[in-house]
Design a protein around this motif. Sequence first.
Motif, mmCIF file in Angstrom:
data_model
loop_
_atom_site.group_PDB
_atom_site.id
_atom_site.type_symbol
_atom_site.label_atom_id
_atom_site.label_comp_id
_atom_site.label_asym_id
_atom_site.label_seq_id
_atom_site.Cartn_x
_atom_site.Cartn_y
_atom_site.Cartn_z
ATOM 1 N N ASP A 62 -5.938 10.012 5.001
ATOM 2 C CA ASP A 62 -5.720 8.627 4.922
ATOM 3 C C ASP A 62 -6.080 8.293 6.411
ATOM 4 O OD1 ASP A 62 -4.618 6.650 3.449
ATOM 5 O OD2 ASP A 62 -2.769 7.575 3.384
ATOM 6 N N ARG A 69 1.948 9.838 -1.350
ATOM 7 C CA ARG A 69 3.049 9.673 -2.323
ATOM 8 C C ARG A 69 2.227 9.097 -3.725
ATOM 9 N NH1 ARG A 69 6.871 4.846 -0.643
ATOM 10 N NH2 ARG A 69 7.613 5.560 -2.880
ATOM 11 N N LYS A 70 1.138 8.337 -3.357
ATOM 12 C CA LYS A 70 0.239 8.103 -4.497
ATOM 13 C C LYS A 70 -0.053 9.144 -5.448
ATOM 14 C CE LYS A 70 -3.730 4.830 -5.667
ATOM 15 N NZ LYS A 70 -4.747 4.127 -5.191
ATOM 16 N N TYR A 127 0.853 -1.135 -0.008
ATOM 17 C CA TYR A 127 0.092 0.109 -0.060
ATOM 18 C C TYR A 127 0.803 1.257 -0.083
ATOM 19 C CZ TYR A 127 -3.294 3.691 1.537
ATOM 20 O OH TYR A 127 -3.981 4.687 1.613
ATOM 21 N N ARG A 128 0.435 2.334 -0.767
ATOM 22 C CA ARG A 128 1.128 3.332 -0.713
ATOM 23 C C ARG A 128 0.129 4.350 -0.248
ATOM 24 N NH1 ARG A 128 3.061 5.103 -6.541
ATOM 25 N NH2 ARG A 128 4.121 6.597 -5.475
#
Length: 573
Positions: free
Chosen positions: A265, A46-47, A41-42
């Motif tokens: 997130d 960052r994604k 998972y990023r």
Amino acid sequence: MPDSTTPDLAARDPDMPDDALGLGLDVPAPEKPAAMGGAAYRVLARKYRPQTFAELIGQDAMVQTLGNAIKRDRLAHAFLMTGVRGVGKTSTARLIAKALNCIGLDGQGGPTIDPCGQCEPCVAIAEGRHIDVIEMDAASHTGVDDVREIIEAVRYSAVSARYKIYIIDEVHMLSKNAFNALLKTLEEPPGHVKFLFATTEVNKVPITVLSRCQRFDLKRIPTELLASHFADIAQKESVEAEVDALTLVAQAAEGSVRDGLSILDQAIAHADMDGDGKVTAAQVRDMLGLSDRGAIRRLFALILAGDAQAMLAEAKNQYNLGVEPLAMFAGLLSEVHRLTLAKVGTPHDGALDAEASALAEDQADRLSFPILHRLWQLLLKGQEEVARAAVPLDAADMALLRVIHAATLPDPGELAKMVAHGSFTSAPPASAPTALDIPTTPNVTSLIPADFPALLDRLARDGFVSLEMTLRDVIRLVEYAPPLLAYQLAGPVPPSFVPELRDALAKVTGTRWDLEERSGEAQPSLLEQEQAVAEAGRRAILESPLVKAAFAAFPEAELLDSDESESQWSKRA
């Protein structure tokens, strides 16, 4: 040498029973843990790092400047990106590296503000593996030796790219000697070399370095733009999120895209724990600890009410729950700041729920600007004392008690009047109001005058003489139904008339008034009524037989008011 049937003891499964060794048993191989599905998972930060200048939000001026410089072939040899954390400094440096080295899909392209993202230089730079784009973290490479390696390497041309680019992050961390060693190369680098610096503390970069760079100040991202950006990302992630929740995340990010994505997130994970996967404002408020503002609001209300014992108990309770006295004062200062902004008409604070918003609006209406400013100064002084105190809680108690008892102290205006009239008293009366003269539950029946003229007399008696004169001259009463005052204007008033009137009415009556400028039938203003009465009396005098006879005998005579006649006699004297 062991034979093929002897088990390898060093490689055996630690969970294998000992009696299975060397007995030729068909022992099943230990199960390996199932591999996680897909790639690791990023995190969102960052994604969704911007890969083109079009994806770089909130920095339009910088993008336009760079685009024009590339089109006109006026590229500086060194760029410095500065700004707070998470606004895109390092991302901008990588985008500039792409823009300068992009060759296009056909391999014939030149520098462009819209790099293709698919050619070999673009892909290699995005993946951080291009041999001619060197990134260095100045926080871990601070010495002159690290800079000397760069100085030696710049003499050699790029291996495969158009430009050899050095990206130095947190450049302010370089030592003084390192900066000095870099100066000459930075001033006159080879044509194939570009320097891209990024820093959060530009004031620590020597002026000799700043003067050799083209500087870009990256701005904080506005809350509205951040919330819209987060909404797009939530949609891409197939996550349902309330608008208010995304607004709270954007406010907590304080202008930083990276901080906001980290909070988002966390909010998505928090929502998943609840089962439905929807990110709600209540969940975000609880996750960010915004519910703790309720405790600060309770403490603030007790200060306004003048309840010293309850206030001390609440402060001690917060301390026992882990709230440091400094944080307590920071929260109280934030509350005063919020109320002051609300009083001047700033937009609604999205971090507050409906009940807290209603309370803040009510307090802002009842607290005057002088009281809010006094609160700010007293709390700020208390915060400084708590920061220096050996026992912070004791200092906090004393400072909060001082805030409560400051209600008995005159403000500068009242003090000036007392000095002018010599009306000092030894002590305030026993019935003096507490808590900055703002009652939390005012007795409306006893405080509100019965009619509009009585209200004006009350304003004049309490020191609002100028405001009382304005009301007497220009207010045509439509309805007087306390705490409602509907009116029409008979003349011009200053822009601050309505808020000043609302503050004055709240102070003299202890309740919030609704002021409404309304059309329809209205009474004449008090000045107009006085003028009408005076004119009727003048007509009655002129119609009297004695006066008519006097005017018949003296045709050039005039009927003067008493004030006018006194003025005429004083001139003659």
